[in-house]
Design an enzyme around this catalytic site. Structure first.
Site, mmCIF file in Angstrom:
data_model
loop_
_atom_site.group_PDB
_atom_site.id
_atom_site.type_symbol
_atom_site.label_atom_id
_atom_site.label_comp_id
_atom_site.label_asym_id
_atom_site.label_seq_id
_atom_site.Cartn_x
_atom_site.Cartn_y
_atom_site.Cartn_z
ATOM 1 N N LYS A 26 87.990 30.277 26.002
ATOM 2 C CA LYS A 26 87.472 29.925 27.326
ATOM 3 C C LYS A 26 86.035 30.429 27.460
ATOM 4 C CE LYS A 26 88.934 30.373 32.204
ATOM 5 N NZ LYS A 26 90.006 30.931 33.082
ATOM 6 N N SER A 68 92.368 27.913 35.971
ATOM 7 C CA SER A 68 90.984 27.602 35.617
ATOM 8 C C SER A 68 90.760 27.445 34.111
ATOM 9 C CB SER A 68 90.074 28.711 36.150
ATOM 10 O OG SER A 68 90.342 29.952 35.518
ATOM 11 N N SER A 81 95.594 31.210 36.313
ATOM 12 C CA SER A 81 94.664 30.384 35.534
ATOM 13 C C SER A 81 95.067 30.149 34.081
ATOM 14 C CB SER A 81 93.255 30.986 35.583
ATOM 15 O OG SER A 81 92.685 30.799 36.855
#
Length: 300
Positions: free
Chosen positions: A17, A92, A116
């Site tokens: 990420k 997310s 997330s």
């Protein structure tokens, strides 16, 4: 070194990420507020994974500054969902889930503050692990709300999650070959957590419970009355800490942000320092009550 296998995962390709620092490569957490931010060093969890032989195949898209469970980001890009190419993938850690679901990585590393990792894992038919806070180092990770931020994997099995987490923490994977559930006592939280569950999901959950029972575990349904209040406190704690973290950058260039994420951050303005401190103290009280209530069980 040639001829030396660093770990069981040596050579396995995984994605990261875009809030885990990567030396010499822009790390902007999905926001133009951080355009041009190029770290000098890898984040500690990436360093540990690299030492175990895991190969970073790329950085993945994410909700802006990790503050949305939908995964929509018109500023950089919104990855597809494996179950509906035109639907939001969950966030997310949106790109982390997509990278695994579309077979471009064996696992994806995401972060989870309030869902997330778990949301994109669920929406893309994966396993997502929210690790215990502080288990995986946040050194070299762009924060949202550091008190609650965690780093965790999105992958295809619980076993994979265990191995990936061990690599990021320099830990060891337990040998469960002779493990037994006989005599283990598990609780099912019946407050809040099972509300509005779709029938197919509930069917799968109930089938899993039957397997645990057949393997010798004792199962008890347990109301946890603290749940609604603790969930409500997150509406104060998360945006207050997140806005405190990013106020300077946000208000210097609010026009570069996705308006829906900007509005979410600014919710933090609605709560005073007194509100935050009272909510935090109440959270700690509720944690103590929860620990006492669940102490007789091996897991919930």
């Amino acid at each position: 070194d040639l001829g030396l296998r660093r770990s069981l995962l040596d050579g396995v390709p995984i994605s990261w990420k875009d809030l885990v620092d990567t030396a010499g490569i822009e790390t902007k957490a999905g926001t133009d507020l951080l355009s041009g931010r190029v770290p000098e060093h890898d984040g500690e969890c990436l360093q540990n994974a690299t030492r175990a032989g895991l190969v970073c195949v790329g950085k993945t898209h994410m909700s802006e500054l990790a503050f949305s469970g939908l995964g929509v980001n018109p500023i950089t890009a919104t990855p597809p969902c494996v179950n509906d190419y035109d639907a939001a993938p969950g966030g997310s850690s949106s790109g982390a889930g997509t990278s695994v679901a579309f077979n471009t990585a064996a696992a994806g590393i995401g972060s989870d503050t309030g869902g997330s990792v778990r949301i994109p894992a669920a929406w893309n038919d994966l396993v997502g692990l929210k690790t215990t806070a502080t288990l995986v180092s946040l050194n070299g990770v762009v924060p949202l709300a550091e008190t609650f931020d965690t780093i965790g994997p999105l992958c295809r099995s619980v076993e994979d999650a265990e191995h990936i987490t061990a690599a990021m923490t320099k830990g060891t994977v337990p040998d469960l070959s002779n493990a037994s559930l006989a005599g283990r006592h598990f609780a099912i939280c019946t407050t809040s957590s099972l509300d509005d569950v779709e029938p197919v999901i509930m069917s799968g959950f109930e089938a899993s419970i039957k397997k645990l029972t057949a393997a010798g575990a004792k199962i008890t349904e347990l109301p946890i009355p603290q749940m609604p209040e603790i969930l409500g406190l997150s509406a104060i704690l998360f945006p207050s800490e997140a806005y405190a973290q990013w106020k300077t950058e946000i208000e210097a260039s609010p026009e570069v942000m996705f308006p829906e994420i900007l509005e979410r951050f600014r919710i933090g303005l609605k709560h005073s320092a007194v509100d935050y401190v009272r909510a935090y103290k109440r959270m700690m009280q509720l944690r103590t009550e929860y620990e006492a209530l669940t102490a007789p069980f091996d897991a919930v």
